[in-house]
Motif scaffolding. Structure first.
Motif, mmCIF file in Angstrom:
data_model
loop_
_atom_site.group_PDB
_atom_site.id
_atom_site.type_symbol
_atom_site.label_atom_id
_atom_site.label_comp_id
_atom_site.label_asym_id
_atom_site.label_seq_id
_atom_site.Cartn_x
_atom_site.Cartn_y
_atom_site.Cartn_z
ATOM 1 N N TYR A 11 0.806 -1.210 0.000
ATOM 2 C CA TYR A 11 0.000 0.000 0.000
ATOM 3 C C TYR A 11 0.847 1.271 0.000
ATOM 4 C CZ TYR A 11 -4.220 -2.658 0.603
ATOM 5 O OH TYR A 11 -5.259 -3.513 0.405
ATOM 6 N N SER A 16 1.823 1.366 -6.742
ATOM 7 C CA SER A 16 0.799 0.342 -6.520
ATOM 8 C C SER A 16 -0.550 0.992 -6.238
ATOM 9 C CB SER A 16 1.209 -0.569 -5.370
ATOM 10 O OG SER A 16 1.247 0.183 -4.171
ATOM 11 N N GLN A 17 -0.968 1.937 -7.079
ATOM 12 C CA GLN A 17 -2.274 2.550 -6.916
ATOM 13 C C GLN A 17 -3.311 1.649 -7.568
ATOM 14 O OE1 GLN A 17 -1.889 6.337 -8.773
ATOM 15 N NE2 GLN A 17 -0.859 7.250 -7.016
ATOM 16 N N PRO A 18 -4.507 1.715 -7.060
ATOM 17 C CA PRO A 18 -5.562 0.912 -7.695
ATOM 18 C C PRO A 18 -5.770 1.339 -9.148
ATOM 19 C CG PRO A 18 -6.293 1.737 -5.567
ATOM 20 C CD PRO A 18 -4.968 2.380 -5.866
ATOM 21 N N ARG A 19 -6.269 0.410 -9.940
ATOM 22 C CA ARG A 19 -6.446 0.644 -11.374
ATOM 23 C C ARG A 19 -7.395 1.808 -11.636
ATOM 24 N NH1 ARG A 19 -3.759 -0.669 -15.724
ATOM 25 N NH2 ARG A 19 -4.915 -1.568 -17.442
ATOM 26 N N SER A 20 -8.406 1.979 -10.796
ATOM 27 C CA SER A 20 -9.387 3.050 -11.007
ATOM 28 C C SER A 20 -8.731 4.419 -10.837
ATOM 29 C CB SER A 20 -10.559 2.900 -10.034
ATOM 30 O OG SER A 20 -10.092 2.980 -8.702
ATOM 31 N N HIS A 21 -7.803 4.548 -9.883
ATOM 32 C CA HIS A 21 -7.102 5.821 -9.696
ATOM 33 C C HIS A 21 -6.246 6.146 -10.920
ATOM 34 C CE1 HIS A 21 -7.955 6.890 -5.479
ATOM 35 N NE2 HIS A 21 -8.132 5.585 -5.331
#
Length: 138
Positions: A11, A16-21
């Motif tokens: 995290y 490693s950001q979420p795909r939606s971001h």
């Protein structure tokens, strides 16, 4: 414990950001870039149209406009130079005041060293003719 460290590293890793971001960032960048590209194209078109309309006026009024522009440029240059020299003079006077009253503003040591070098060279140049005349006499 190992799972906790692995999750914490996952995290806190910057990539490693979420795909939606990532998708929101890409969409925002594309929207902003496209808007600016369209705006720059409109400004270019407006500039070309304004220049096309204004060119005949510039040709007709050029005997008046050219000397007026030269005078305005000289006036602006004079005011800018005057302001710049004024700021430089105030800065130098402020530095001299601090040098005389306080003693050591920035650069005072360099000034003292330069003054000593100049005084030493002046003494050497004063003694030089005396050495040459005594050498020539003997």
């Amino acid at each position: 414990m190992a799972e906790h460290l692995q999750l914490q590293q996952q995290y806190h890793h910057p990539y490693s950001q979420p795909r939606s971001h990532q998708m929101v960032k890409a969409a925002t960048a594309a929207t902003a870039g496209g808007s600016l590209l369209i705006l720059s194209g409109l400004i270019l078109a407006g500039t070309v149209i304004a220049l096309t309309i204004a060119t005949p006026l510039f040709v007709i009024f050029s005997p008046v406009l050219v000397p007026a522009l030269i005078a305005a440029a000289l006036l602006v240059t004079g005011f800018m130079a005057s302001g710049g020299f004024g700021v430089a003079a105030i800065t130098v006077l402020s530095w001299i005041y601090r040098y005389v009253t306080v003693g050591h503003p920035p650069g005072a040591d360099q000034l003292d060293q330069a003054r000593m070098r100049l005084a030493r060279k002046a003494r050497e140049m004063n003694e030089r003719p005396e050495q040459l005349t005594s050498a020539a006499a003997s």
